[in-house]
Design an enzyme around this catalytic site. Structure first.
Site, PDB file in Angstrom:
ATOM      1  N   ARG A   1     -10.387 -11.542   2.078  1.00 51.72           N
ATOM      2  CA  ARG A   1     -11.207 -12.654   1.572  1.00 51.72           C
ATOM      3  C   ARG A   1     -10.475 -13.983   1.708  1.00 51.72           C
ATOM      4  NH1 ARG A   1     -11.626  -9.520  -4.021  1.00 51.72           N
ATOM      5  NH2 ARG A   1     -11.307  -7.796  -2.559  1.00 51.72           N
TER       6      ARG A   1
ATOM      7  N   LYS B   1       0.840  -1.192   0.000  1.00 51.33           N
ATOM      8  CA  LYS B   1       0.000   0.000   0.000  1.00 51.33           C
ATOM      9  C   LYS B   1       0.879   1.248   0.000  1.00 51.33           C
ATOM     10  CE  LYS B   1      -3.967  -1.803   2.616  1.00 51.33           C
ATOM     11  NZ  LYS B   1      -4.997  -1.642   1.575  1.00 51.33           N
TER      12      LYS B   1
HETATM   13  N1  BES Z   1      -8.170  -3.796   4.418  1.00 48.94           N
HETATM   14  C1  BES Z   1      -8.305  -3.401   3.076  1.00 48.94           C
HETATM   15  C2  BES Z   1      -9.610  -2.639   2.806  1.00 48.94           C
HETATM   16  C3  BES Z   1      -9.679  -1.278   3.415  1.00 48.94           C
HETATM   17  C4  BES Z   1      -9.200  -0.177   2.724  1.00 48.94           C
HETATM   18  C5  BES Z   1     -10.256  -1.093   4.633  1.00 48.94           C
HETATM   19  C6  BES Z   1      -9.273   1.078   3.296  1.00 48.94           C
HETATM   20  C7  BES Z   1     -10.333   0.157   5.193  1.00 48.94           C
HETATM   21  C8  BES Z   1      -9.846   1.250   4.525  1.00 48.94           C
HETATM   22  C9  BES Z   1      -8.304  -4.630   2.176  1.00 48.94           C
HETATM   23  O1  BES Z   1      -7.506  -5.670   2.590  1.00 48.94           O
HETATM   24  C10 BES Z   1      -7.774  -4.173   0.854  1.00 48.94           C
HETATM   25  O2  BES Z   1      -6.639  -3.792   0.794  1.00 48.94           O
HETATM   26  N2  BES Z   1      -8.617  -4.219  -0.174  1.00 48.94           N
HETATM   27  C11 BES Z   1      -8.230  -3.780  -1.465  1.00 48.94           C
HETATM   28  C12 BES Z   1      -8.806  -4.761  -2.450  1.00 48.94           C
HETATM   29  C13 BES Z   1      -8.243  -4.603  -3.830  1.00 48.94           C
HETATM   30  C14 BES Z   1      -6.789  -4.965  -3.853  1.00 48.94           C
HETATM   31  C15 BES Z   1      -9.024  -5.496  -4.758  1.00 48.94           C
HETATM   32  C16 BES Z   1      -8.792  -2.384  -1.669  1.00 48.94           C
HETATM   33  O3  BES Z   1      -9.893  -2.090  -1.201  1.00 48.94           O
HETATM   34  O4  BES Z   1      -8.101  -1.569  -2.260  1.00 48.94           O
HETATM   35 MN    MN Z   2      -5.494  -5.445   1.972  1.00 51.44          MN
END
Ligand code: BES
Ligand code: MN
Ligand code: ZN
Length: 496
Positions: free
Chosen positions: A353, A279
């Site tokens: 997931r 990230k």
């Molecule tokens: N934990 C994150 C989702 C999230 C993002 C929660 C911001 C709270 C605030 C999750 O694991 C994630 O990174 N999801 C990705 C999915 C994508 C790679 C398909 C996302 O939402 O960007």
């Molecule tokens: Mn994630």
């Protein structure tokens, strides 16, 4: 802080602060009028003088009113609405608490018997107020050298009619239990990720089970997870020095111990760096709350054990830390899940997931009445619904309706997103049974579709709490304790 309920006459109340409401027409309610008459119109004199306009959340503090046992009267404005919305109720409570905190008042009495709330009866109005009051006193200063000033408030009395008494007593008990579950959830979410790792969450569950005979906890370590074939959960954890844990909480509240349980499954990523699909740096600290789903399950169990609801409930916390390292999963890796289905991991940041799917397969053994999983699953859910509404998906319309209804009742709302078949093909992979991402479109729904591949054997729903479990940035940054109220309401409704 304790809640007391009294149906004695308002004027006989011996309290440091008697709280009365006034609307924008400068009208007191019947309890207020009684008090005003008793002190020879001293309150209406202030209203006439324009000392308060009755605007929502406005307050006026009055001292030394004749003939009153109460030391002070705190007038609070409730605006012009004939009926208060939940949002107005929250503003009202926060105005009261601001006064109570800054004046270091030791006890207060609320004369709210006549205050009308939109779509709420005396019980549900009092419960919302009690929950907001108790939750409003939450502080997290464990890691501060200088602690927040101590709050002197030791009791709040609800002054109601004798007809309301029983309902209001129940409301206070439940509102306080919900707030105590929320406080637990908030503590866990706010805890730094160097302390709150999967083993810490396991200890928290075990600690809670020590306090209650009908709660037992089992912790599955990596060896056992390997034997169970939890390839997806283990793949997420393999880049971290922190080992994965699957934590199973078993609450047996029903007289019939064999009665089918309700199952809650919480995502417990104690830090989500994204892994190799790293990230961006800004705000990455907030990904310590990626265990908010697991924390909400722990919070619900705290509430549940306090209330001793007569139902059986299983909680499963599926926990790992998502980190990059030489041993971490790569984009392109294929893993075999506990269900036997294979997954191509195209993005290591779609890890929620992966930890959930193995837990959702594992819970089949409990022959559940219903399974609800709770997860900070997608940023897309925040884009779609913002921070006030959780996303909800499921394979059983009745279960979805019950959860939507519970959310409304508990003032912790969710909204349904569609899991139409058309979305499923976005998860096709040329190399494995499923890909772990579905491309840029409908990100929350494709995440739901992924989970639906593992939940065909029972009624199932998924709550995406990415937007609601946490307040980002700013001075209020931190965990909210949601969706403990929604989930508790759902279980209260099952226990009827
Ligand atoms: N934990 C994150 C989702 C999230 C993002 C929660 C911001 C709270 C605030 C999750 O694991 C994630 O990174 N999801 C990705 C999915 C994508 C790679 C398909 C996302 O939402 O960007
Ligand atoms: Mn994630
Ligand atoms: Zn995550």
């Amino acid at each position: 802080m304790d809640f007391l309920v009294s149906s004695n006459a308002v004027e006989s109340l011996n309290t440091s602060a008697l709280v009365l409401t006034v609307n924008e027409q400068l009208e007191l309610d019947s309890q207020g009028q009684q008090i005003d008459a008793l002190c020879k119109g001293a309150i209406s004199a202030h209203l006439k003088a324009g000392d308060i306009q009755g605007k929502l959340g406005q307050t006026l503090l009055l001292h030394n009113l004749a003939n009153l046992k109460a030391q002070r009267v705190l007038l609070v404005g409730i605006g012009k609405d004939a009926e208060l919305s939940d949002r107005s109720a929250r503003k009202l409570v926060s105005a009261i608490l601001n006064n109570v905190k800054s004046l270091s008042i030791k006890d207060a009495a609320l004369a709210f018997a006549d205050v009308k709330f939109k779509e709420r009866n005396a019980y549900s109005s009092a419960r919302l107020i009690a929950e907001c009051l108790a939750d409003g006193l939450y502080v997290f200063d464990q890691f501060k050298s200088e602690k927040a000033p101590a709050i002197n408030l030791s009791a709040i009395t609800f002054v109601c009619t004798s007809e309301q008494q029983e309902a209001v007593e129940k409301a206070c008990l439940q509102g306080q239990a919900i707030a105590s579950g929320m406080a637990f959830t908030r503590d866990l979410g706010n805890m730094p990720p160097n302390i709150c790792h999967p083993r810490y969450l396991a200890e928290q569950a075990q600690e809670l089970s020590k306090q209650h005979k009908n709660l037992s906890v089992e912790v599955l370590e990596e060896e056992q997870l390997k034997e169970l074939g939890a390839g997806a959960l283990l793949a997420v954890a393999q880049g971290s020095d922190q080992p994965a844990r699957m934590i199973i909480m078993n609450y047996q509240g029903a007289d019939d111990k064999t009665k089918q349980p309700y199952v809650l499954v919480g995502k417990g990523i104690t830090f989500d760096s994204g892994g190799i699909s790293l990230k961006p740096g800004a705000g990455m600290d907030e990904m310590k709350y990626d265990m908010g789903g697991a924390a909400s399950v722990l919070g619900v169990f705290k509430t549940l054990t306090e209330l001793q609801l007569p139902i059986n409930v299983i909680g499963v916390l599926t926990c790992a830390e998502n980190m990059p390292s030489g041993g971490a999963t790569r984009p392109g890796d294929i893993v075999t899940t506990m269900s036997g289905q294979t997954v191509e991991i195209l993005n290591t940041d779609a890890e929620g997931r992966l930890v959930l799917c193995d837990a959702l397969t594992y819970v089949k053994r409990f022959n559940p009445q219903a399974v609800v999983n709770i997860a900070t699953l997608t940023g897309a859910c925040i884009v779609a619904l913002g921070s006030s509404t959780s996303g909800l998906m499921g394979n059983n319309p009745e279960l979805v309706q019950s959860l939507l209804h519970a959310g409304k009742q508990a003032s912790d709302v969710a909204w349904e997103l569609p899991l139409f078949d058309e979305y499923q093909e976005l998860l096709d992979s040329p190399f494995a049974d499923i890909a772990n991402i579905g491309g840029p479109k409908a990100g929350s729904i494709t995440a739901g579709c992924f989970l639906s591949r593992f939940t065909k054997d029972y009624p199932w729903a998924h709550l995406d709490i990415a937007g609601t479990a946490w307040i980002s940035g700013g001075k209020d940054k931190g965990a909210t304790g949601r969706p403990v109220p929604l989930l508790t309401q759902y279980l209260l409704d099952r226990a009827q």
